[in-house]
Design an enzyme around this catalytic site. Sequence first.
Site, short mmCIF file in Angstrom:
data_model
loop_
_atom_site.label_atom_id
_atom_site.label_comp_id
_atom_site.label_asym_id
_atom_site.label_seq_id
_atom_site.Cartn_x
_atom_site.Cartn_y
_atom_site.Cartn_z
CB CYS A 132 -4.88 -1.89 -19.31
SG CYS A 132 -5.18 -3.58 -19.48
CG ASP B 239 -1.60 -12.29 -16.10
OD1 ASP B 239 -1.10 -12.87 -15.19
OD2 ASP B 239 -3.03 -11.72 -15.67
CD GLU C 212 -5.24 -11.07 -18.85
OE1 GLU C 212 -4.41 -10.38 -18.08
OE2 GLU C 212 -6.48 -11.29 -18.64
NE ARG D 216 -5.78 -4.73 -12.02
CZ ARG D 216 -4.79 -3.95 -12.50
NH1 ARG D 216 -4.93 -2.71 -12.00
NH2 ARG D 216 -3.69 -4.44 -12.99
NE ARG E 113 1.29 -10.43 -11.79
CZ ARG E 113 0.03 -9.95 -12.34
NH1 ARG E 113 -0.25 -10.24 -13.68
NH2 ARG E 113 -0.68 -9.47 -11.79
CG HIS F 101 -2.19 0.97 1.05
ND1 HIS F 101 -3.27 0.53 0.35
CD2 HIS F 101 -2.28 2.17 1.66
CE1 HIS F 101 -3.81 1.77 0.52
NE2 HIS F 101 -3.35 2.38 1.40
C1 PEP Z 1 -2.36 -7.55 -16.86
O1 PEP Z 1 -2.11 -8.86 -16.81
O2 PEP Z 1 -1.72 -6.74 -17.50
C2 PEP Z 1 -3.41 -6.75 -16.38
C3 PEP Z 1 -3.64 -5.57 -16.49
O3 PEP Z 1 -4.33 -7.71 -15.31
P1 PEP Z 1 -3.89 -7.96 -13.87
O4 PEP Z 1 -2.61 -7.16 -13.77
O5 PEP Z 1 -5.06 -7.45 -13.23
O6 PEP Z 1 -3.65 -9.47 -13.92
MG MG Z 2 -4.03 -9.99 -15.95
#
Ligand code: PEP
Ligand code: MG
Length: 532
Positions: free
Chosen positions: A491, A444, A420, A285, A454, A179
């Site tokens: 994104c 992802d 993704e 989200r 990751r 956070h």
């Molecule tokens: C992504 O995978 O780039 C994405 C935006 O989704 P999240 O980070 O919520 O998995």
């Molecule tokens: Mg994702």
Amino acid sequence: MKSLHTSVRASDTIAVGRAFVVTRQSATVVADRGSESEEIERFDAALQSSIAQIEVLAESNDIFAAHLEIASDEMLRDSVVEYIGSGSSATEACQSACGDLVAMFAAMDDEYLSARADDIKDIFARITANLLGGVVNPFEGVKQGDIIVAKELLPSDMALIDLGAIRGFVTALGSTTSHVCIMARNHSLAAVVGLGEQVAQIAMGDMLIVDSIEGGVIVNPDSQTLDSYLVRELNLEALRKEQQAVAQNGVEYQGEKVAVMANAGSVEDVVKAIESGADGIGLFRSEFLYLNSSVEPTEDEQYEAYSAAARACGGRPLTIRTLDIGGDKAVPYLGFEREENPFLGWRAIRVSLDMEQMFCRQLRAILRASSEGDVRVMFPMITTIEELAGAKAVLEKCKAELKAEGVAHNQNIKVGVMIETPAAVLIADSLAEQCDFFSIGTNDLVQYIMAADRANIKVSHLYNPYSAAVVKAIKMTIVSAVKAGVECGMCGELASDSSAVEMLLEAGLRKFSVNTGSIAKIKYTITKTKTN
Ligand code: PEP
Ligand code: MG
């Protein structure tokens, strides 16, 4: 002069200031215990005091609305009472129950779920403080320009700190998704976290240089070092002002409009993003609605949130991603089973398609909100044409129901796909024929293309969005979209990285969806891109 280092990249600024070292109330576990019923009574009284305090705080700060739900949840009380029943004192039981719940959430590789772990620590710290005689404000005495130094900073700490007055944070614990880092990025503060034991080398009032760019802290620098950093700090400040000046403007590349939208995880995030100059929301989200609750949110509750977000967008696009849950992101009331390979398991659209009634409730809520703004729907983790077709069929069914019920909605709501997975990249041309837009989710995509978790530090050298294979996949996706005439955005975190802007623009990307704290920086970088 001492130098401390961390490998965690928390924010991208530098600050110079005096250390305010936070000393917490001693949370020594009281092992002396009364009878079982006395300990339960003590705990209940501390819990009730905590809930009453949180209720007051929740009136002016949303962090505490989530705390209120968690603190009032029977599960929390039950887990403490169980430990008391097996012989622990109330404080010991709180520590054990807190450890269990935090471990459960911290193991999840998701910003929002990791944040839940912080919330749980935060609530237990409050209950423990109440057990030990009351809560005190550890930030009393913080002065303008100070740098907060602490073992750990929790969400509720942020509500006690005047973020406009301080220059940054230094902590022993924490990761890039904690956070404190999110707040630092959103408020352009310097932050160096994850320093471990090194933090003990900082004393109250020490002069600090906090360099979030390099992940270092210099304690009591010599005058030459201090001067050079003060100049760098001034230059960065001037650059930030220049960036802020374009934040509210529309930007173009080679005469074409480029949208710089924002990623949001709550209605409050949407409001902040729009104030900060976002051209809309490229990724909303929806998980927060499901995670901040102990039961599935109803269609009406979801509609309230989506329509509030749509109104906050004031006619700009609001891209709602359907539930991206599953695998490691367990929602207790959905009864997910533990999986061997959660990232390759039952998550996102796979869950939605298998739990059609729940999916319908979400789609109906999104459709209803679509009558109040430019609302779009986006499906996560698509890997086959059949999944997209299946999701669209459920969407059509929901539209037909709403039509029959005479409920307003946009019959032509735009439908998008998150790109993704490598599979989605490889069939991007076919997907493009069946949807209105793409959004590349690099977070992802990188892990699936590079076969590198990751969150696993040992393979972090492979988790690189600039890897040749990832760059090729991104370019292939954009080419497929441009060829088919569908919009293509990004994104994932790469969209917030100013070093990637030129490559992405050249490849044909015209929609960026970034962290709110990066809107000005990305707009500015677009206006400065060479070939512009
Ligand atoms: C992504 O995978 O780039 C994405 C935006 O989704 P999240 O980070 O919520 O998995
Ligand atoms: Mg994702």
